[in-house]
Design a protein around this motif. Structure first.
Motif, PDB file in Angstrom:
ATOM      1  N   UNK A 121      45.097  34.570  47.982  1.00  0.00           N
ATOM      2  CA  UNK A 121      43.974  33.967  47.248  1.00  0.00           C
ATOM      3  C   UNK A 121      44.147  34.112  45.748  1.00  0.00           C
ATOM      4  N   UNK A 122      43.951  33.017  45.048  1.00  0.00           N
ATOM      5  CA  UNK A 122      43.826  33.017  43.588  1.00  0.00           C
ATOM      6  C   UNK A 122      42.457  32.421  43.268  1.00  0.00           C
ATOM      7  N   UNK A 123      41.857  32.817  42.158  1.00  0.00           N
ATOM      8  CA  UNK A 123      40.543  32.246  41.832  1.00  0.00           C
ATOM      9  C   UNK A 123      40.644  30.778  41.438  1.00  0.00           C
ATOM     10  N   UNK A 124      39.554  30.046  41.657  1.00  0.00           N
ATOM     11  CA  UNK A 124      39.513  28.694  41.141  1.00  0.00           C
ATOM     12  C   UNK A 124      39.485  28.770  39.618  1.00  0.00           C
ATOM     13  N   UNK A 125      40.114  27.778  38.942  1.00  0.00           N
ATOM     14  CA  UNK A 125      40.363  27.892  37.500  1.00  0.00           C
ATOM     15  C   UNK A 125      39.192  28.416  36.672  1.00  0.00           C
ATOM     16  N   UNK A 155      44.565  37.885  44.292  1.00  0.00           N
ATOM     17  CA  UNK A 155      44.988  38.068  42.906  1.00  0.00           C
ATOM     18  C   UNK A 155      43.823  37.698  41.997  1.00  0.00           C
ATOM     19  N   UNK A 156      43.487  38.598  41.072  1.00  0.00           N
ATOM     20  CA  UNK A 156      42.339  38.332  40.205  1.00  0.00           C
ATOM     21  C   UNK A 156      42.521  38.847  38.795  1.00  0.00           C
ATOM     22  N   UNK A 157      41.613  38.446  37.898  1.00  0.00           N
ATOM     23  CA  UNK A 157      41.709  38.815  36.480  1.00  0.00           C
ATOM     24  C   UNK A 157      42.284  37.654  35.685  1.00  0.00           C
ATOM     25  N   UNK A 158      42.087  37.689  34.367  1.00  0.00           N
ATOM     26  CA  UNK A 158      42.441  36.566  33.507  1.00  0.00           C
ATOM     27  C   UNK A 158      43.857  36.011  33.690  1.00  0.00           C
ATOM     28  N   UNK A 161      35.913  40.465  39.456  1.00  0.00           N
ATOM     29  CA  UNK A 161      37.155  39.684  39.519  1.00  0.00           C
ATOM     30  C   UNK A 161      37.641  39.538  40.969  1.00  0.00           C
ATOM     31  N   UNK A 162      37.589  40.620  41.731  1.00  0.00           N
ATOM     32  CA  UNK A 162      38.039  40.559  43.133  1.00  0.00           C
ATOM     33  C   UNK A 162      37.216  39.505  43.883  1.00  0.00           C
ATOM     34  N   UNK A 163      35.905  39.576  43.749  1.00  0.00           N
ATOM     35  CA  UNK A 163      35.044  38.676  44.515  1.00  0.00           C
ATOM     36  C   UNK A 163      35.172  37.230  44.039  1.00  0.00           C
TER      37      UNK A 163
END
Ligand code: KG4
Ligand code: ZN
Length: 389
Positions: free
Chosen positions: A346-350, A318-321, A158-160
């Motif tokens: 940073x937030x993950x791409x959708x 920020x990571x995780x569902x 999730x972090x990566x």
């Protein structure tokens, strides 16, 4: 280097094939094949994920996912002979799932062996019966293809994935350390200090429910299906857009506790009391969703800001569902811009926010030096409580 990655920690069965060029953390990751089967429709009926049901679904869908990822990648293969000893070894390894052993052997005898340098598999944290399917499947494949194998921590994935720029250059962002990582999923809520890649120190965590769990439970209380996160988020957005009046004053647990820990079970209980004995209109549900989400956001934001200040962080990841939540993302970006403009958030791409196997390939690459020979892989165990730090 070519990595095959496998994720079965919860309710997604996922297999990816990634071509890696370069060394971690400066490599380029080219996605050759990516197959993901979500079990959500099956679990929705029961209002949550039952580990044994999830396991059964992983057993049924993992070979088709492997097949799909390989077909997408269109790799050249060499034929392999599976002698009786090897076949026996595979059947023993998968003795609890004879049907899986049969499907895998049939497929591999037809398919042969593509050139794969490393198999990465989630070994935890997650639902143990579900994790074991992926782990044993990966071990069987490693034996059949004679490929090294590496166990991966799902949370490192999730972090990566939150710093993986899949739209632009297929690389990990060049983040500045120290970094604070806020991990928010169905099973986790924690703040992690990263002084460098791969170095994790837990500096805060939930004392009871995880944020995603609170979303799912609150959704159930107001009659919304599983998984509750996206359902609540959608209604909360409507309440904001239409300026609906407040439904209730929900608490913001541990906001001023002075530490970096969280607690969400009291918030969930407050929602229960607020709705008990009431017939809720569609608008009521929207207002509750927003009031709940506002309380969650306030707490997550304040603790994240405190953590970044305390440790002089340059970056927040920020990571995780739950990081799929767009309101949360907007609030974090706006607040950090105002209060800590020197920081990058940073937030993950959708498509990388909820569980997937691309993130497992990234974490596998990060840990490639810990890879084991196929026959030494019997030390890899599924660990439902595996911790990052
Ligand atoms: O990381 P993930 O896919 O699985 C775990 O490792 O737990 O996270 C799943 C969690 C669920 O609790 C789900 O309700 C929540 O993430 N979630 C969301 C959203 N999308 C998924 N929560 C809030 N807003 C969303 N848009
Ligand atoms: Zn997850």
């Amino acid at each position: 280097m070519r990595i095959l990655s496998i994720e079965t920690s919860c309710d997604e069965t996922a297999v990816s094939l990634i071509q890696v060029t370069g060394e971690f953390p400066h490599a380029t990751y080219d996605i050759l094949g990516n197959a993901l089967w979500s079990q959500i429709d099956i679990h929705r009926e029961y209002g949550g994920v039952f580990p044994m049901l999830a396991k059964r679904e992983h057993v049924a869908t993992i070979v088709p996912m492997l097949e799909k990822a390989l077909a997408e990648a269109e790799l050249d293969t060499t034929t392999i002979t599976v002698d009786v000893h090897l076949e026996e070894e595979i059947r023993t390894l998968l003795s609890r799932e004879p049907e899986l052993a049969h499907k895998l052997l049939t497929f591999i005898k037809e398919q042969g062996s593509p050139h794969i340098d490393l198999i990465a598999v989630t070994s935890g944290p997650g639902l143990e019966p579900a994790l074991w399917v992926g782990v044993n499947f990966a071990r069987a494949l490693a034996l059949l293809w004679n490929t090294p194998i590496v166990p991966v921590n799902h949370m490192e994935g999730h972090v990566l994935s939150s710093v993986f720029d899949i739209e632009r250059d297929d690389m990990l962002s060049d983040i500045a350390f120290p970094t604070i990582s806020l991990l928010i999923s169905g099973g986790h809520t924690e703040l992690i200090l990263m002084k460098d890649w791969g170095q994790y120190e837990k500096i805060g965590q939930t004392r009871d429910d995880a944020v995603g769990e609170a979303y799912d439970k609150v959704a159930r209380l107001v009659g919304l299906p599983y998984p509750g996160g996206p359902e609540i988020a959608k209604r909360a957005e409507r309440a904001r857009k239409e300026h609906m009046p407040k439904f209730a004053d929900f608490p913001t647990p541990m906001l001023n506790s002075g530490d970096l820990d969280f607690s969400f079970s009291g918030l969930k209980t407050a929602v229960r009391y607020a709705v008990e004995g009431k017939t809720l209109s569609e608008d009521d549900v929207c207002a509750i969703a927003r009031d709940f989400e506002d309380a969650v956001t306030t707490v997550l934001l304040k603790k994240s800001l405190s953590a970044t200040k305390k440790y002089g962080a340059e970056t927040l990841v920020v990571g995780g569902g739950v990081s799929a939540n767009q309101h949360l993302k907007r609030m974090f970006e706006a607040t950090f811009l105002e209060k800590a403009p020197h920081m990058t958030v940073y937030f993950p791409q959708p498509k990388l926010s909820t569980d997937n196997s691309i993130m497992i390939a990234l974490a596998g690459h990060a840990r490639a030096k810990n890879a084991l020979a196929p026959r030494g892989a019997d030390v890899i165990r599924a660990d439902g409580n595996k911790s990052l730090a």
